[in-house]
Design an enzyme around this catalytic site. Structure first.
Site, PDB file in Angstrom:
ATOM      1  N   ILE B  17      15.775  36.764  36.095  1.00  0.00           N
ATOM      2  CA  ILE B  17      17.081  36.182  36.405  1.00  0.00           C
ATOM      3  C   ILE B  17      17.237  34.841  35.690  1.00  0.00           C
ATOM      4  O   ILE B  17      18.248  34.574  35.052  1.00  0.00           O
ATOM      5  CB  ILE B  17      17.267  36.013  37.936  1.00  0.00           C
ATOM      6  CG1 ILE B  17      17.167  37.369  38.653  1.00  0.00           C
ATOM      7  CG2 ILE B  17      18.594  35.332  38.247  1.00  0.00           C
ATOM      8  CD1 ILE B  17      18.239  38.367  38.283  1.00  0.00           C
ATOM      9  N   ASP B  38       9.214  26.060  34.723  1.00  0.00           N
ATOM     10  CA  ASP B  38       8.417  27.250  35.028  1.00  0.00           C
ATOM     11  C   ASP B  38       6.957  26.862  35.183  1.00  0.00           C
ATOM     12  O   ASP B  38       6.580  25.708  34.965  1.00  0.00           O
ATOM     13  CB  ASP B  38       8.582  28.325  33.936  1.00  0.00           C
ATOM     14  CG  ASP B  38       8.362  29.730  34.467  1.00  0.00           C
ATOM     15  OD1 ASP B  38       9.352  30.451  34.694  1.00  0.00           O
ATOM     16  OD2 ASP B  38       7.188  30.107  34.677  1.00  0.00           O
ATOM     17  N   GLY B 115      17.438  37.194  47.299  1.00  0.00           N
ATOM     18  CA  GLY B 115      16.202  37.438  48.037  1.00  0.00           C
ATOM     19  C   GLY B 115      16.055  36.523  49.247  1.00  0.00           C
ATOM     20  O   GLY B 115      15.332  36.835  50.193  1.00  0.00           O
ATOM     21  N   SER B 144      22.382  39.626  46.505  1.00  0.00           N
ATOM     22  CA  SER B 144      21.566  40.459  45.625  1.00  0.00           C
ATOM     23  C   SER B 144      22.417  41.388  44.777  1.00  0.00           C
ATOM     24  O   SER B 144      23.619  41.564  45.000  1.00  0.00           O
ATOM     25  CB  SER B 144      20.597  41.294  46.458  1.00  0.00           C
ATOM     26  OG  SER B 144      21.310  42.348  47.083  1.00  0.00           O
ATOM     27  N   CYS B 145      21.772  42.006  43.817  1.00  0.00           N
ATOM     28  CA  CYS B 145      22.451  42.936  42.906  1.00  0.00           C
ATOM     29  C   CYS B 145      23.115  44.072  43.669  1.00  0.00           C
ATOM     30  O   CYS B 145      24.290  44.372  43.461  1.00  0.00           O
ATOM     31  CB  CYS B 145      21.439  43.483  41.903  1.00  0.00           C
ATOM     32  SG  CYS B 145      19.898  44.051  42.657  1.00  0.00           S
ATOM     33  N   ASN B 146      22.364  44.711  44.569  1.00  0.00           N
ATOM     34  CA  ASN B 146      22.935  45.831  45.322  1.00  0.00           C
ATOM     35  C   ASN B 146      24.110  45.368  46.177  1.00  0.00           C
ATOM     36  O   ASN B 146      25.138  46.044  46.256  1.00  0.00           O
ATOM     37  CB  ASN B 146      21.860  46.468  46.226  1.00  0.00           C
ATOM     38  CG  ASN B 146      20.919  47.362  45.447  1.00  0.00           C
ATOM     39  OD1 ASN B 146      21.356  48.228  44.695  1.00  0.00           O
ATOM     40  ND2 ASN B 146      19.621  47.156  45.611  1.00  0.00           N
ATOM     41  N   ARG B 173      15.768  51.171  41.402  1.00  0.00           N
ATOM     42  CA  ARG B 173      14.751  51.229  40.356  1.00  0.00           C
ATOM     43  C   ARG B 173      13.430  50.748  40.960  1.00  0.00           C
ATOM     44  O   ARG B 173      13.411  49.915  41.864  1.00  0.00           O
ATOM     45  CB  ARG B 173      15.170  50.393  39.148  1.00  0.00           C
ATOM     46  CG  ARG B 173      15.311  48.877  39.402  1.00  0.00           C
ATOM     47  CD  ARG B 173      14.070  48.126  39.087  1.00  0.00           C
ATOM     48  NE  ARG B 173      14.140  46.732  39.453  1.00  0.00           N
ATOM     49  CZ  ARG B 173      13.890  46.262  40.677  1.00  0.00           C
ATOM     50  NH1 ARG B 173      13.568  47.064  41.663  1.00  0.00           N
ATOM     51  NH2 ARG B 173      13.937  44.963  40.916  1.00  0.00           N
ATOM     52  N   GLY B 200      23.665  46.897  53.671  1.00  0.00           N
ATOM     53  CA  GLY B 200      24.925  46.961  54.414  1.00  0.00           C
ATOM     54  C   GLY B 200      25.182  45.676  55.196  1.00  0.00           C
ATOM     55  O   GLY B 200      26.196  44.993  54.983  1.00  0.00           O
ATOM     56  N   HIS B 225      19.759  50.300  39.279  1.00  0.00           N
ATOM     57  CA  HIS B 225      20.018  51.024  40.518  1.00  0.00           C
ATOM     58  C   HIS B 225      21.172  51.987  40.279  1.00  0.00           C
ATOM     59  O   HIS B 225      21.949  51.842  39.321  1.00  0.00           O
ATOM     60  CB  HIS B 225      20.418  50.055  41.631  1.00  0.00           C
ATOM     61  CG  HIS B 225      19.413  48.972  41.912  1.00  0.00           C
ATOM     62  ND1 HIS B 225      18.072  49.219  42.090  1.00  0.00           N
ATOM     63  CD2 HIS B 225      19.560  47.633  42.063  1.00  0.00           C
ATOM     64  CE1 HIS B 225      17.446  48.075  42.337  1.00  0.00           C
ATOM     65  NE2 HIS B 225      18.321  47.091  42.316  1.00  0.00           N
ATOM     66  N   ASN B 306      20.280  45.623  37.932  1.00  0.00           N
ATOM     67  CA  ASN B 306      19.770  44.663  38.920  1.00  0.00           C
ATOM     68  C   ASN B 306      19.462  43.306  38.309  1.00  0.00           C
ATOM     69  O   ASN B 306      19.417  42.308  39.008  1.00  0.00           O
ATOM     70  CB  ASN B 306      18.518  45.203  39.604  1.00  0.00           C
ATOM     71  CG  ASN B 306      17.364  45.366  38.650  1.00  0.00           C
ATOM     72  OD1 ASN B 306      17.446  46.179  37.734  1.00  0.00           O
ATOM     73  ND2 ASN B 306      16.319  44.586  38.829  1.00  0.00           N
TER      74      ASN B 306
END
Lengths: 352, 352
Positions: B17, B38, B115, B144-146, B173, B200, B225, B306
């Site tokens: 990301i 990092d 997350g 999140s992506c979903n 995935r 959901g 996904h 994702n």
């Protein structure tokens, strides 16, 4: 019934379905395996021969090739059909269509698999639904693995008065294990182009009243199909009621994440540990602890062994066509007993 | 706005990301990438350095290691935070939780990824839904992506007055491509133990009115996904109405089986052919020809990258928190323009 009075069953095509049908027929005490016919001359039929199954070549040419390969064929498909009361056609889709004319001409009873259209026999079979209407017919079609599981589970809910409509997502295995060297999808998902996918309408060939819509997608694995369902119930219900409805079918078995059965591979390993031939999962394996009821909706997932689930149905179809058993429930019981279908998969704990 | 007046953005964590956020920030004309922090000293950060991104070590120890590796770090995370107006936290889940305290103490604005729990920021963001309520806040969480894809599509149907309730199956995935050597599932499917799956309820953190239930399963692929939805509409509608509702979102794009986009891999290849960085699919890619409406129900499937779908949302979240743009629609337009999001994926045919 003595051995010689047994119904004689021919299996035409010794592939993933044919080999399982042959073994299941051999396991019944009211049937005799008249033999298996195939076109191959390699290890596949060598094993059939070694099991003592009478082996037949699809044509005279195949008989010659089998003889040259030292497989000691008992004759050709024509000979096999002459020695049988019923034939289970397990040949590939296009071959089966041609065979049907031959069966009709001979007047031999026959069973085709779910790859064929409903119109080929005019009757689509699942044992719990329409054994009665198959009694004495010349032919029937055992519906496909996906359709069989759909009909089994939705019929169970319907019989409990709980089913209004069902919407399913069918995640399909990419190919069968034995032919995965021929290629299959890798690292992708391939949606079926049409919604609804064909399985919903196919379920309606068994029960036209089912309000069912399916969507299908191919996944890069070979173990089994996996279905996810959203079911609109006729009323608010408890989880226990829904489980109870499903439990009424002897060919639906519950599995639990809590038992460590967390994925397709663990369930297949359980089948191997149970010593089942080819690790066959004949049952629709529903995750009991995952199943959720919210108000008047039920949500659940189950596993469908595409190679095994139609085997008990095929055995029952043989009894129905040949009328060696007039009662469907009795046939189902016999088949279950012979194949080790007990309604549960994880053995009961031994009492202390 | 001149370069020096730009909002200064820090990216903490240069993983799947972080690297995409950094590139997207660098592509905006009203933001400047203050740098990336990092813990790695290998090829991953070497590329960041080569791109000219100021590089910072997470701690003084990491700064030393980066110096030894010849990476010429500009300082530590503390230095980076001191030089930025807002930080996008792209570190792994457990690390991010610890960072949040640090951001709060410093009083720097911050964005966490999906997350993290909603409670971490008290605000869960998708640009089309609640840009306004994020304006000037200290922090928000880009879902999140979903969840982003779920909220985008269901909000589009809701805004057209078509959404009653939605039931989805999310095929996830197994792992991200860049770390697939670390292992992932093979030749199986792994259902999520709980129904409903968390996505959901997570969508309801953005819009509590959504009546949505999700079931999730992990598949052995790394590309994206894939979601299948059954939507109960408020009334009977035509396919065109449903497509029209989805088309209203600039971040939903239609793809067609008929164009040869038949699976996840073909869509990813299209992104590569378009020259998008990392083959990013920022849009929810809905199969237009597969989408089916029957009476008052809609059925469809779409693909969710994702790694990419939250990137435009993150850029908009930066503008909302820092108030460099008061209007959500304008921010979305700017972001889309900079990232090449045009509402269509297959280029328009050239006129004859």
């Amino acid at each position: 019934m003595t051995h010689t009075e047994n119904t004689r069953v021919a299996v035409n095509g010794y592939g993933v379905i044919g080999k399982r049908v042959a073994a299941a027929v051999a396991a019944q005490d009211d049937m005799t395996l008249a033999g298996v016919a195939d076109v191959a001359t390699d290890w596949r039929v060598a094993v059939a021969r070694a099991k003592g199954y009478p082996l037949f070549g699809a044509t005279l040419e195949h008989v010659r090739a089998m003889t040259e390969a030292g497989l000691d064929p008992a004759g050709s498909l024509d000979d096999l059909l002459g020695a049988a009361d019923v034939v289970v056609d397990c040949t590939p889709k296009k071959v089966a269509a041609g065979n049907v004319e031959r069966y009709r001409e001979r007047g031999i009873k026959f069973i085709v698999q779910g790859g064929e259209k409903h119109a080929v026999t005019g009757h689509s079979f699942t044992a719990e639904n329409n054994y009665d209407t198959a009694l004495g017919r010349q032919s029937t079609r055992v519906v496909s693995c996906n359709t069989t599981s759909t009909v089994r589970t939705l019929s169970a809910l319907k019989q409990a008065g709980l089913l209004k409509k069902a919407r399913g997502v069918l995640i399909r295995r990419a190919t069968d294990p034995w032919e995965s060297h021929l290629g299959g999808i890798m690292n992708t998902l391939v949606p079926e182009a049409d919604i609804p996918s064909h399985q919903g309408p196919d379920a309606q060939t068994v029960d036209p009243e089912l309000d069912v819509v399916t969507m299908a997608v191919k996944a890069p694995e070979t173990l089994s199909h996996l279905h996810y369902w959203t079911v609109q119930l006729t009323r608010e219900a408890s989880k226990d009621e829904v489980l109870g409805a499903l439990r009424a079918s002897s060919r639906i078995a519950f599995i639990r994440m809590a038992d460590g059965l967390v994925a397709l591979n663990s369930v297949k390993e359980l089948m191997a540990d149970l010593g089942r031939p080819h690790d066959n999962l004949y049952e629709v394996a529903v995750w009991e602890d995952m199943l959720t009821v919210q108000g008047d909706e039920a949500f659940y997932a189950y596993m469908v062994d595409n190679q095994a689930i139609v085997i008990p149905e095929t055995i029952d179809a043989i009894r129905a066509l040949t009328e060696i058993e007039a009662d469907g429930a009795t046939s189902i019981e016999k088949t279950n007993e012979a194949l080790g279908i007990t309604g549960r998969l994880v053995p009961e704990p031994v009492a202390a």
